[in-house]
Design a protein around this motif. Sequence first.
Motif, short mmCIF file in Angstrom:
data_model
loop_
_atom_site.label_atom_id
_atom_site.label_comp_id
_atom_site.label_asym_id
_atom_site.label_seq_id
_atom_site.Cartn_x
_atom_site.Cartn_y
_atom_site.Cartn_z
N VAL A 119 0.85 -1.15 0.02
CA VAL A 119 -0.09 0.06 -0.10
C VAL A 119 0.83 1.21 -0.13
CG1 VAL A 119 -1.67 1.31 1.31
CG2 VAL A 119 -1.99 -1.19 1.13
N TRP A 120 1.73 1.29 0.91
CA TRP A 120 3.00 2.26 0.82
C TRP A 120 3.72 2.62 -0.57
CZ3 TRP A 120 4.62 6.27 3.59
CH2 TRP A 120 5.35 6.93 3.23
N ASN A 121 4.03 1.54 -1.11
CA ASN A 121 4.58 1.82 -2.44
C ASN A 121 3.65 2.37 -3.35
OD1 ASN A 121 7.28 0.86 -1.24
ND2 ASN A 121 6.81 -1.31 -2.04
N ASP A 122 2.26 1.81 -3.51
CA ASP A 122 1.32 2.40 -4.30
C ASP A 122 1.26 3.90 -4.15
OD1 ASP A 122 0.92 -0.26 -5.49
OD2 ASP A 122 -0.80 -0.52 -4.46
N TYR A 123 1.18 4.30 -2.82
CA TYR A 123 0.74 5.66 -2.70
C TYR A 123 2.32 6.42 -3.03
CZ TYR A 123 -3.75 5.57 -0.68
OH TYR A 123 -5.09 5.52 -0.52
N ALA A 124 3.32 5.85 -2.46
CA ALA A 124 4.73 6.51 -2.64
C ALA A 124 4.95 6.97 -4.14
CB ALA A 124 5.84 5.68 -2.50
N GLU A 125 4.59 5.92 -5.11
CA GLU A 125 4.52 6.31 -6.64
C GLU A 125 3.66 7.49 -6.77
OE1 GLU A 125 3.57 3.94 -10.60
OE2 GLU A 125 4.42 2.88 -8.99
N ASP A 126 2.61 7.55 -6.57
CA ASP A 126 1.73 8.73 -6.68
C ASP A 126 2.32 9.96 -6.01
OD1 ASP A 126 -0.03 7.08 -8.07
OD2 ASP A 126 -1.57 6.87 -6.35
N TYR A 127 2.80 10.09 -4.83
CA TYR A 127 3.29 11.06 -4.10
C TYR A 127 4.76 11.48 -4.39
CZ TYR A 127 -0.59 10.38 -1.07
OH TYR A 127 -2.22 10.18 -0.38
N LYS A 128 5.13 10.50 -5.10
CA LYS A 128 6.82 10.98 -5.60
C LYS A 128 7.53 10.74 -4.05
CE LYS A 128 5.78 12.61 -9.87
NZ LYS A 128 4.91 11.77 -10.04
N LEU A 129 7.49 9.58 -3.47
CA LEU A 129 8.20 9.50 -2.17
C LEU A 129 8.87 8.11 -2.47
CD1 LEU A 129 5.43 10.04 0.40
CD2 LEU A 129 7.26 11.45 -0.38
N THR A 130 9.88 7.81 -1.53
CA THR A 130 10.64 6.66 -1.72
C THR A 130 9.86 5.22 -1.36
OG1 THR A 130 12.56 8.00 -0.92
CG2 THR A 130 12.68 5.60 -1.06
N LYS A 131 9.89 4.33 -2.34
CA LYS A 131 9.21 2.98 -1.88
C LYS A 131 10.10 2.44 -0.94
CE LYS A 131 6.99 2.56 -6.58
NZ LYS A 131 6.75 1.77 -7.50
N VAL A 132 9.57 1.39 -0.48
CA VAL A 132 10.21 0.56 0.61
C VAL A 132 10.47 -0.71 -0.05
CG1 VAL A 132 8.04 -0.26 1.73
CG2 VAL A 132 10.05 -0.30 3.11
N LYS A 133 11.54 -1.49 0.33
CA LYS A 133 11.92 -2.62 -0.12
C LYS A 133 11.20 -3.87 0.37
CE LYS A 133 15.68 -5.76 -0.95
NZ LYS A 133 17.38 -5.95 -0.71
N THR A 134 10.62 -4.78 -0.45
CA THR A 134 9.81 -5.88 0.10
C THR A 134 10.57 -7.19 -0.30
OG1 THR A 134 8.26 -5.71 -1.95
CG2 THR A 134 7.62 -4.82 -0.15
N PRO A 135 10.49 -8.27 0.26
CA PRO A 135 9.82 -8.33 1.61
C PRO A 135 10.25 -7.27 2.54
CG PRO A 135 11.02 -10.38 1.24
CD PRO A 135 11.24 -9.48 -0.09
N ILE A 136 9.47 -7.10 3.53
CA ILE A 136 9.84 -6.29 4.82
C ILE A 136 10.95 -6.93 5.64
CG2 ILE A 136 8.99 -5.26 6.93
CD1 ILE A 136 8.34 -3.55 4.43
N SER A 137 11.88 -6.29 6.02
CA SER A 137 13.03 -7.00 6.93
C SER A 137 12.30 -7.11 8.19
CB SER A 137 14.15 -6.01 6.93
OG SER A 137 13.86 -4.75 7.83
N LYS A 138 13.20 -8.27 9.07
CA LYS A 138 12.65 -8.31 10.24
C LYS A 138 12.99 -7.11 11.21
CE LYS A 138 13.84 -11.30 14.41
NZ LYS A 138 12.88 -10.57 15.21
N ASP A 139 13.74 -6.37 10.92
CA ASP A 139 13.96 -5.10 11.85
C ASP A 139 12.65 -4.16 11.80
OD1 ASP A 139 16.53 -5.92 12.84
OD2 ASP A 139 17.56 -4.64 11.78
N ARG A 140 12.33 -4.07 10.37
CA ARG A 140 11.02 -2.95 10.17
C ARG A 140 9.84 -3.75 10.73
NH1 ARG A 140 13.20 -1.34 4.62
NH2 ARG A 140 13.49 1.05 5.05
N MET A 141 9.76 -5.18 10.60
CA MET A 141 8.36 -5.74 11.33
C MET A 141 8.51 -5.42 12.93
SD MET A 141 7.90 -9.30 9.29
CE MET A 141 9.47 -9.93 8.86
#
Length: 129
Positions: A22-44
């Motif tokens: 969901v973030w990556n979809d909005y990030a594309e629209d908003y011109k923000l940095t996408k997050v790498k997936t799959p999400i890392s354990k630290d991020r989780m």
Amino acid sequence: PPNPQKGDVGIFETRCNDIAKVWNDYAEDYKLTKVKTPISKDRMDRMKAALKEFSTIDDWSKIICAVGLNEFNLGRNDRAWKADFDWLFHKTKFNYRKMWELYESTNGENDGFKQAGAQSSEDGDAFPF
């Protein structure tokens, strides 16, 4: 002994990755940095408390949508700072809650560019409602 919560971990991991999508979809629209997936354990680990509070993808769509309701978050500020995925989950600033409140205060209307009073900051301290 087997881990009785192993299934829960899989559900949690899936939910974290769904939120990242969901973030990556909005990030594309908003011109923000996408997050790498799959999400890392630290991020989780950083997402855990937030997902206890807001558990549905619909909640997270609203929270992430609200990032774009505030032009400051999109880089329209004196430092050209932009919000990123990790900013939402800052462990002491609770930016996800602030975005939920912003979404609720606008009834989900995408009129954030007209909201002069709604400001956030890199560290999430200044966000008067």
